[in-house]
Design a protein around this motif. Sequence first.
Motif, PDB file in Angstrom:
ATOM      1  N   ALA A   1      -0.387  -5.335  -2.659  1.00 28.08           N
ATOM      2  CA  ALA A   1       0.777  -5.272  -2.733  1.00 28.08           C
ATOM      3  C   ALA A   1       1.392  -4.760  -1.347  1.00 28.08           C
ATOM      4  CB  ALA A   1       1.159  -4.061  -3.822  1.00 28.08           C
ATOM      5  N   ALA A   2       0.621  -3.844  -0.767  1.00 33.84           N
ATOM      6  CA  ALA A   2       1.062  -3.619   0.572  1.00 33.84           C
ATOM      7  C   ALA A   2       1.126  -4.783   1.673  1.00 33.84           C
ATOM      8  CB  ALA A   2       0.211  -2.471   1.236  1.00 33.84           C
TER       9      ALA A   2
ATOM     10  N   LYS B   1       9.510  -1.288  -5.163  1.00 31.99           N
ATOM     11  CA  LYS B   1       8.856  -2.668  -5.225  1.00 31.99           C
ATOM     12  C   LYS B   1       7.473  -2.741  -4.990  1.00 31.99           C
ATOM     13  CE  LYS B   1       9.651  -7.221  -2.984  1.00 31.99           C
ATOM     14  NZ  LYS B   1      10.583  -7.937  -2.144  1.00 31.99           N
ATOM     15  N   VAL B   2       6.648  -1.806  -4.042  1.00 32.05           N
ATOM     16  CA  VAL B   2       5.309  -1.950  -4.110  1.00 32.05           C
ATOM     17  C   VAL B   2       4.930  -1.236  -5.187  1.00 32.05           C
ATOM     18  CG1 VAL B   2       3.473  -0.906  -2.653  1.00 32.05           C
ATOM     19  CG2 VAL B   2       5.674  -1.788  -1.356  1.00 32.05           C
ATOM     20  N   ALA B   3       5.339  -0.105  -5.693  1.00 40.43           N
ATOM     21  CA  ALA B   3       4.820   0.550  -6.906  1.00 40.43           C
ATOM     22  C   ALA B   3       4.674  -0.635  -8.012  1.00 40.43           C
ATOM     23  CB  ALA B   3       5.567   1.733  -7.397  1.00 40.43           C
TER      24      ALA B   3
ATOM     25  N   ALA C   1       3.855   7.500  -5.025  1.00 40.92           N
ATOM     26  CA  ALA C   1       2.960   7.934  -3.779  1.00 40.92           C
ATOM     27  C   ALA C   1       1.891   7.039  -3.355  1.00 40.92           C
ATOM     28  CB  ALA C   1       2.488   9.320  -4.169  1.00 40.92           C
ATOM     29  N   GLU C   2       1.093   6.473  -4.353  1.00 39.52           N
ATOM     30  CA  GLU C   2       0.043   5.643  -4.145  1.00 39.52           C
ATOM     31  C   GLU C   2       0.873   4.255  -3.221  1.00 39.52           C
ATOM     32  OE1 GLU C   2      -3.118   2.741  -6.345  1.00 39.52           O
ATOM     33  OE2 GLU C   2      -1.810   3.820  -7.450  1.00 39.52           O
ATOM     34  N   ALA C   3       1.983   3.970  -3.484  1.00 46.42           N
ATOM     35  CA  ALA C   3       2.615   2.825  -2.694  1.00 46.42           C
ATOM     36  C   ALA C   3       2.674   3.567  -1.150  1.00 46.42           C
ATOM     37  CB  ALA C   3       3.719   2.615  -3.320  1.00 46.42           C
ATOM     38  N   ASN C   4       3.046   4.404  -0.855  1.00 49.50           N
ATOM     39  CA  ASN C   4       3.170   5.041   0.411  1.00 49.50           C
ATOM     40  C   ASN C   4       2.179   4.884   1.101  1.00 49.50           C
ATOM     41  OD1 ASN C   4       5.938   6.161  -0.402  1.00 49.50           O
ATOM     42  ND2 ASN C   4       5.041   8.150  -0.909  1.00 49.50           N
TER      43      ASN C   4
END
Length: 321
Positions: A301-302, A286-288, A52-55
Amino acid sequence: MRNSTRVRRTAVAATGALCLLALSACGAAETGKKDVGGSKTVNLTVPSWVGAEANVAVATHLLEKELDYKVKPQQMGEVLAWDALSKGDTDAILEDWGHPKQEKQYVADKKTVVKGGDLGVTGHIGWFVPKYFADKHPDVTEWKNLNKYADDFKTSESGGKGGLLEGSPDYVTNDDAIIKNLKLNYKTKYAGSEAAQITEIKQNYKAKKPFITYWWNPQWLNSQVKLVEVKLPKHTDGCDADKKTIKCGYPNTPLQKYFNADFAKDGGNAATFLKNFQWTTKDQNKVAQMIAGEKLSPDAAAAKWVKENPDVWKKWMPKKK
């Protein structure tokens, strides 16, 4: 509240602390207002797991760099986030695993929250064992055989029973009821957080130790450790309605977005962008993995993902008038 979701308990004692941590979660709504610098502000909730942090990381990066918004991420539990969303203290939840009670209260009855569409990711919770153990003991993947392997999964904290590794004690799961109602010789054991659970899984996996754990998809660690799901009794509609008599496993859950109703109506390009925001499990993982595995900052990361995937995110941009 559907117990098949990773919902966090919101105790009264924790609420005050969350108010202090959540930037503006317990203050006045800022949607549509201008801050001191004159920029538009969007408030996004950040749940306690890295997917969810990646979103939020990718949405924040694009809202700020491409659409000239200021984003205030707000860390809070899921049920508290729904309350804040209804009040307008936050604008959007980008990953919801299913909250029927809140959906009825705020979407159907009060109409203060509206659906924001699919995230594009399907979530699933279950019990998992390492593949190396399942290869040696293939029948462990059937729940009826779990008592046969309880001794293999014992820990110093499980009191002579098999230890089922859990994540945060704030997660609401069906596991204690499932264990009791299926007459399994097991006891839940909480690592304390997602990060602590991952650390324990990695340590056990490296040492080739037997373990069984509450786990889920999507999850970036699944690309590094090979886990096999234990087949619990099949989930059917309503099988988890009575929390005391649950004997079924967990469903597959298409993850959803929800918006404050006023934000959805008057949020302009930000609301349009977030409605269009939809990616795959592979993208999220991938982002996570960059955040949790490679220890990049969420923004770094984003930024890396955005640079490598313009064909994906450009489809989310509002059309120019």
